[in-house]
Design a protein around this motif. Sequence first.
Motif, PDB file in Angstrom:
ATOM      1  N   UNK A 226       0.615  -0.818  -0.336  1.00  0.00           N
ATOM      2  CA  UNK A 226       0.047  -0.403   0.118  1.00  0.00           C
ATOM      3  C   UNK A 226       1.047   0.691   0.394  1.00  0.00           C
ATOM      4  N   UNK A 227       0.249   2.070  -1.049  1.00  0.00           N
ATOM      5  CA  UNK A 227       1.524   3.355  -0.934  1.00  0.00           C
ATOM      6  C   UNK A 227       0.868   4.586  -1.050  1.00  0.00           C
ATOM      7  N   UNK A 228       0.478   5.145  -2.188  1.00  0.00           N
ATOM      8  CA  UNK A 228       0.215   6.105  -1.630  1.00  0.00           C
ATOM      9  C   UNK A 228      -0.604   7.487  -2.973  1.00  0.00           C
ATOM     10  N   UNK A 229      -1.349   7.941  -3.428  1.00  0.00           N
ATOM     11  CA  UNK A 229      -1.447   9.076  -4.743  1.00  0.00           C
ATOM     12  C   UNK A 229      -0.290   9.776  -4.567  1.00  0.00           C
ATOM     13  N   UNK A 230       0.334  10.450  -3.597  1.00  0.00           N
ATOM     14  CA  UNK A 230       1.185  11.735  -4.462  1.00  0.00           C
ATOM     15  C   UNK A 230       2.298  11.637  -5.137  1.00  0.00           C
ATOM     16  N   UNK A 231       2.696  10.024  -5.701  1.00  0.00           N
ATOM     17  CA  UNK A 231       3.557   9.793  -6.465  1.00  0.00           C
ATOM     18  C   UNK A 231       5.107  10.534  -6.495  1.00  0.00           C
ATOM     19  N   UNK A 232       5.166  10.486  -5.174  1.00  0.00           N
ATOM     20  CA  UNK A 232       7.091  10.571  -4.966  1.00  0.00           C
ATOM     21  C   UNK A 232       7.384  10.368  -4.265  1.00  0.00           C
ATOM     22  N   UNK A 233       9.137   9.845  -4.258  1.00  0.00           N
ATOM     23  CA  UNK A 233       9.308   8.315  -3.267  1.00  0.00           C
ATOM     24  C   UNK A 233      10.259  10.011  -2.322  1.00  0.00           C
ATOM     25  N   UNK A 234       9.948  10.272  -1.428  1.00  0.00           N
ATOM     26  CA  UNK A 234       9.432  11.229  -0.772  1.00  0.00           C
ATOM     27  C   UNK A 234       9.716  10.809   1.276  1.00  0.00           C
ATOM     28  N   UNK A 235      10.972  10.715   2.099  1.00  0.00           N
ATOM     29  CA  UNK A 235      10.526  10.666   3.229  1.00  0.00           C
ATOM     30  C   UNK A 235      10.240  11.101   3.729  1.00  0.00           C
ATOM     31  N   UNK A 241       3.508   4.848   4.035  1.00  0.00           N
ATOM     32  CA  UNK A 241       3.463   3.458   3.187  1.00  0.00           C
ATOM     33  C   UNK A 241       4.722   3.904   2.473  1.00  0.00           C
ATOM     34  N   UNK A 242       5.183   5.092   1.723  1.00  0.00           N
ATOM     35  CA  UNK A 242       6.478   5.509   1.219  1.00  0.00           C
ATOM     36  C   UNK A 242       7.913   5.079   2.483  1.00  0.00           C
ATOM     37  N   UNK A 243       7.547   5.855   3.345  1.00  0.00           N
ATOM     38  CA  UNK A 243       8.271   5.958   4.984  1.00  0.00           C
ATOM     39  C   UNK A 243       8.813   4.676   4.819  1.00  0.00           C
TER      40      UNK A 243
END
Length: 334
Positions: A226-235, A241-243
Amino acid sequence: MIDGKKVLFSGMQATGTLTIGNYLGALQNWLKLSDEYECFYSVVDLHSITVRQDPAELRKRARALLTLYIAAGLDPKKNCIYYQSHVSGHAELSWILNCFTYMGELNRMTQFKDKAAKHADNINAGLFTYPVLMAADILLYQSDVVPVGIDQMQHLEITRDIAQRFNAIYGDVFTIPEPYIGKVGAKIMSLQDPEKKMSKSDENPNASIYLMDDPDTIMRKFKRAVTDSEGAVRYREEQPGIHNLIDIYCACSNKKPEEVEKEFDGKGYGDFKTAVGESVVSVLKPVQEEFARLEKDKAYIDGIIKENAEKANYFAQKTLRKVQKKVGFPEKIR
Ligand code: TYM
């Protein structure tokens, strides 16, 4: 101190299937610290029966876990790798420490509350005094440092409180242990719900990467993460989810979050997930191969079990005799 070295203790439960949370949060740090310290790594089977277990299954898992410690790279000639149930001192010290622990303290333990809610039909006394047994594990070897994931911090704090309370009454009996929490990987979250800790007991197999998952399964689970709809790999905290995926990637590749952000600047989540999956596969593959080899070598593992139980018993008895004397138990006639 043992032979001029500080002492390290840590353990894992042989319940459920180990996840990369256990590996990145604990085992990886054990490997880093093992040269510097005199280490005791226990398979904590006494803790496991606070939840109902199938006996044959528990025995099998306990052996697999002990083998896995070695497969991950801990040298059993240098590190004391053993079953908690083979050293009776854990249970004996635990009883004594029970008498120096308050109900109110145990009532505050969040893990107890969580487990009691999950196993409402079996809220046994062992589940309640679980942290006291953990304190006994640690204090029995006069441990200086205890590498764990963040979820065990509260148990470390109560261990220190119990030790300080005991020392205040009887003098300097116990070394006061310090927790060691790794910089990365101390709290790996579920791949399906990044607000929740990745856990061995999660019912959804897609939520966790198990240490024995094959490469295809690992890649598939990351694709579904599961990620998000931001579309950017940011910490950032806003993208849990990306974090979490960045944390996993950093822990497996020795990169820093800023480097990862740069590496995937302008790229999509697909590429990033593939890279995370590949980094995990490359960490787990050698461990899995070594595990498969060791598992077949019954005589070698049996030898380690026997030798290390004796070593652990020797040090456990030293502390236990001291404690028994302090509290006023009569000396044994030999
Ligand atoms: P256990 O078996 O649940 O977990 C073993 C170790 O893995 C860490 N861990 C994690 N780290 C990062 N992210 C996660 N999602 C994650 N999940 C688990 C845990 O923090 C732990 O370090 N009560 C302990 C075992 C124990 C123990 C001890 C540990 C018994 N006696 C004495 C240290 C010292 C437990 O159940 O860990």
